[in-house]
Design a protein around this motif. Structure first.
Motif, PDB file in Angstrom:
ATOM      1  N   GLY A 210      10.246 -10.863  10.282  1.00 58.86           N
ATOM      2  CA  GLY A 210      10.048 -11.802  11.377  1.00 58.86           C
ATOM      3  C   GLY A 210       8.720 -11.626  12.083  1.00 58.86           C
ATOM      4  O   GLY A 210       8.470 -12.261  13.112  1.00 58.86           O
ATOM      5  N   ARG A 211       7.863 -10.783  11.547  1.00 60.24           N
ATOM      6  CA  ARG A 211       6.515 -10.584  12.074  1.00 60.24           C
ATOM      7  C   ARG A 211       5.504 -11.016  11.014  1.00 60.24           C
ATOM      8  O   ARG A 211       5.787 -10.899   9.821  1.00 60.24           O
ATOM      9  N   THR A 212       4.368 -11.503  11.439  1.00 61.04           N
ATOM     10  CA  THR A 212       3.396 -12.034  10.490  1.00 61.04           C
ATOM     11  C   THR A 212       2.464 -10.940  10.003  1.00 61.04           C
ATOM     12  O   THR A 212       1.610 -10.451  10.749  1.00 61.04           O
ATOM     13  N   TYR A 213       2.639 -10.549   8.757  1.00 59.58           N
ATOM     14  CA  TYR A 213       1.763  -9.568   8.118  1.00 59.58           C
ATOM     15  C   TYR A 213       0.752 -10.290   7.240  1.00 59.58           C
ATOM     16  O   TYR A 213       0.984 -11.418   6.794  1.00 59.58           O
ATOM     17  N   ARG A 214      -0.350  -9.610   6.965  1.00 58.16           N
ATOM     18  CA  ARG A 214      -1.434 -10.215   6.193  1.00 58.16           C
ATOM     19  C   ARG A 214      -2.281  -9.122   5.572  1.00 58.16           C
ATOM     20  O   ARG A 214      -2.055  -7.922   5.804  1.00 58.16           O
ATOM     21  N   LEU A 215      -3.259  -9.530   4.786  1.00 55.04           N
ATOM     22  CA  LEU A 215      -4.260  -8.602   4.298  1.00 55.04           C
ATOM     23  C   LEU A 215      -5.338  -8.423   5.365  1.00 55.04           C
ATOM     24  O   LEU A 215      -5.566  -9.309   6.200  1.00 55.04           O
ATOM     25  N   LEU A 216      -6.008  -7.301   5.336  1.00 55.25           N
ATOM     26  CA  LEU A 216      -7.166  -7.098   6.195  1.00 55.25           C
ATOM     27  C   LEU A 216      -8.317  -8.006   5.772  1.00 55.25           C
ATOM     28  O   LEU A 216      -8.412  -8.396   4.601  1.00 55.25           O
ATOM     29  N   SER A 217      -9.200  -8.315   6.702  1.00 56.67           N
ATOM     30  CA  SER A 217     -10.488  -8.916   6.338  1.00 56.67           C
ATOM     31  C   SER A 217     -11.440  -7.794   5.919  1.00 56.67           C
ATOM     32  O   SER A 217     -11.184  -6.612   6.177  1.00 56.67           O
ATOM     33  N   GLU A 218     -12.539  -8.165   5.278  1.00 54.27           N
ATOM     34  CA  GLU A 218     -13.539  -7.155   4.901  1.00 54.27           C
ATOM     35  C   GLU A 218     -14.043  -6.401   6.114  1.00 54.27           C
ATOM     36  O   GLU A 218     -14.179  -5.177   6.104  1.00 54.27           O
ATOM     37  N   ALA A 219     -14.349  -7.139   7.180  1.00 61.41           N
ATOM     38  CA  ALA A 219     -14.888  -6.506   8.383  1.00 61.41           C
ATOM     39  C   ALA A 219     -13.878  -5.534   8.983  1.00 61.41           C
ATOM     40  O   ALA A 219     -14.232  -4.434   9.411  1.00 61.41           O
ATOM     41  N   GLU A 220     -12.613  -5.931   9.014  1.00 57.92           N
ATOM     42  CA  GLU A 220     -11.571  -5.046   9.546  1.00 57.92           C
ATOM     43  C   GLU A 220     -11.431  -3.794   8.689  1.00 57.92           C
ATOM     44  O   GLU A 220     -11.296  -2.689   9.208  1.00 57.92           O
ATOM     45  N   ARG A 221     -11.477  -3.982   7.366  1.00 60.04           N
ATOM     46  CA  ARG A 221     -11.317  -2.833   6.461  1.00 60.04           C
ATOM     47  C   ARG A 221     -12.444  -1.824   6.656  1.00 60.04           C
ATOM     48  O   ARG A 221     -12.227  -0.597   6.653  1.00 60.04           O
ATOM     49  N   GLU A 222     -13.666  -2.297   6.829  1.00 61.67           N
ATOM     50  CA  GLU A 222     -14.780  -1.376   7.050  1.00 61.67           C
ATOM     51  C   GLU A 222     -14.662  -0.711   8.419  1.00 61.67           C
ATOM     52  O   GLU A 222     -14.939   0.487   8.568  1.00 61.67           O
ATOM     53  N   TYR A 223     -14.232  -1.459   9.412  1.00 58.87           N
ATOM     54  CA  TYR A 223     -14.080  -0.921  10.761  1.00 58.87           C
ATOM     55  C   TYR A 223     -13.085   0.228  10.786  1.00 58.87           C
ATOM     56  O   TYR A 223     -13.358   1.296  11.356  1.00 58.87           O
ATOM     57  N   VAL A 224     -11.920   0.045  10.160  1.00 63.94           N
ATOM     58  CA  VAL A 224     -10.920   1.107  10.192  1.00 63.94           C
ATOM     59  C   VAL A 224     -11.308   2.269   9.287  1.00 63.94           C
ATOM     60  O   VAL A 224     -10.904   3.414   9.536  1.00 63.94           O
TER      61      VAL A 224
ATOM     62  N   ASN B  91      -8.585   7.131  -4.048  1.00 63.70           N
ATOM     63  CA  ASN B  91      -7.214   7.019  -4.559  1.00 63.70           C
ATOM     64  C   ASN B  91      -6.934   5.637  -5.136  1.00 63.70           C
ATOM     65  O   ASN B  91      -6.819   5.491  -6.342  1.00 63.70           O
ATOM     66  N   VAL B  92      -6.782   4.605  -4.300  1.00 62.69           N
ATOM     67  CA  VAL B  92      -6.617   3.241  -4.797  1.00 62.69           C
ATOM     68  C   VAL B  92      -7.402   2.279  -3.910  1.00 62.69           C
ATOM     69  O   VAL B  92      -7.597   2.517  -2.722  1.00 62.69           O
ATOM     70  N   TYR B  93      -7.863   1.189  -4.521  1.00 68.84           N
ATOM     71  CA  TYR B  93      -8.534   0.130  -3.767  1.00 68.84           C
ATOM     72  C   TYR B  93      -7.522  -0.707  -3.000  1.00 68.84           C
ATOM     73  O   TYR B  93      -6.383  -0.900  -3.444  1.00 68.84           O
ATOM     74  N   ASP B  94      -7.946  -1.251  -1.868  1.00 66.71           N
ATOM     75  CA  ASP B  94      -7.167  -2.224  -1.112  1.00 66.71           C
ATOM     76  C   ASP B  94      -7.756  -3.617  -1.331  1.00 66.71           C
ATOM     77  O   ASP B  94      -8.977  -3.813  -1.186  1.00 66.71           O
ATOM     78  N   TRP B  95      -6.915  -4.581  -1.652  1.00 63.00           N
ATOM     79  CA  TRP B  95      -7.350  -5.976  -1.617  1.00 63.00           C
ATOM     80  C   TRP B  95      -7.549  -6.406  -0.168  1.00 63.00           C
ATOM     81  O   TRP B  95      -6.763  -6.048   0.701  1.00 63.00           O
ATOM     82  N   VAL B  96      -8.606  -7.174   0.080  1.00 61.85           N
ATOM     83  CA  VAL B  96      -8.763  -7.819   1.379  1.00 61.85           C
ATOM     84  C   VAL B  96      -8.707  -9.328   1.188  1.00 61.85           C
ATOM     85  O   VAL B  96      -8.683  -9.833   0.068  1.00 61.85           O
ATOM     86  N   GLU B  97      -8.665 -10.059   2.282  1.00 64.87           N
ATOM     87  CA  GLU B  97      -8.442 -11.500   2.233  1.00 64.87           C
ATOM     88  C   GLU B  97      -9.644 -12.275   1.715  1.00 64.87           C
ATOM     89  O   GLU B  97      -9.495 -13.318   1.065  1.00 64.87           O
TER      90      GLU B  97
END
Length: 227
Positions: A77-91, A155-161
């Motif tokens: 019931g919560r909206t999940y998504r992939l990270l954006s490129e900018a978010e992935r680099e930020y974290v 370890n493993v790559y993350d897909w981003v949006e």
């Protein structure tokens, strides 16, 4: 060790329009198997004999990743998504400006990367010829970064949006995903056990548009928060 390739330029300022949260770990086989069992995910991934449970799910295409976040959103019931490129680099940076959150020199004790720059596909991998650690490790392996995120490098790559773009000319400045450009391909971030440490840098990015599944492709989920 710090390096900037043409696809990582020009540097640009990003002000995130909305706060967001991100999972501490990549999606595990246990979580993926729950999605498959509920018929939310159509692809049953092989673990290559490395185990399931808390191992990161592998062989995941971008479309598979989108199926997973859609199922998770419906289920919780919560909206999940992939990270954006900018978010992935930020974290990944966790408030630093270095190649890795711990510094500019790669430390094997901090992340799982290959000594060389080799590609391993599901078809070509020979378990009897791999060196120790030349495989994905459980998601709790290694210390988390200062923001509590595990395996943000290697370890493993993350897909981003985002769709693929050759550089950052015209990139969004609000941290959102860049949904124009080559949308036949999408971006992977974070490096992998079968790739060199150089590809695990916070700024490193990789394009992939082929339907071929590679063993280092995985997913980490995010959620936009209320302000």
């Amino acid at each position: 060790m710090r390096s900037c390739t043409p696809d990582e330029r020009p540097q640009h300022k990003v002000n995130f329009a909305r706060p967001f949260s991100v999972d501490r770990f990549p999606v595990t086989f246990g979580e993926w198997d729950a999605c498959v069992a509920a018929r939310g995910c159509s692809f049953q991934s092989s673990d290559r004999g490395w185990g399931r449970g808390m191992q990161p799910v592998i062989n995941i295409l971008w479309d598979d990743a989108k199926e997973y976040v859609a199922w998770l959103s419906r289920t919780t019931g919560r909206t999940y998504r992939l990270l954006s490129e900018a978010e992935r680099e930020y974290v990944a940076r966790a408030g630093t400006t270095m190649a890795y959150w711990w510094g500019d020199t790669f430390l094997p004790a901090q992340a799982n990367c290959a000594p060389g720059n080799r590609e391993l596909t599901s078809a070509s991998l020979d378990l009897h010829q791999t060196a120790e650690r030349a495989r994905p490790l459980p998601v709790q392996s290694f210390a988390p970064n200062p923001w509590g995120l595990y395996q943000i490098h290697g370890n493993v790559y993350d897909w981003v949006e985002d769709c693929w773009n050759e550089n950052y000319d015209g990139a969004p400045s609000d941290g959102s995903a860049w949904m124009t450009g080559n949308c036949g391909g999408h971006v992977l971030r974070g490096g992998a056990f079968s790739r060199s440490a150089q590809t695990a840098r916070s700024a490193a990015r990789m394009w992939f548009g082929s339907p071929n599944r590679l063993i280092y492709m995985s997913i980490r989920v995010a959620r936009t928060l209320r302000q």
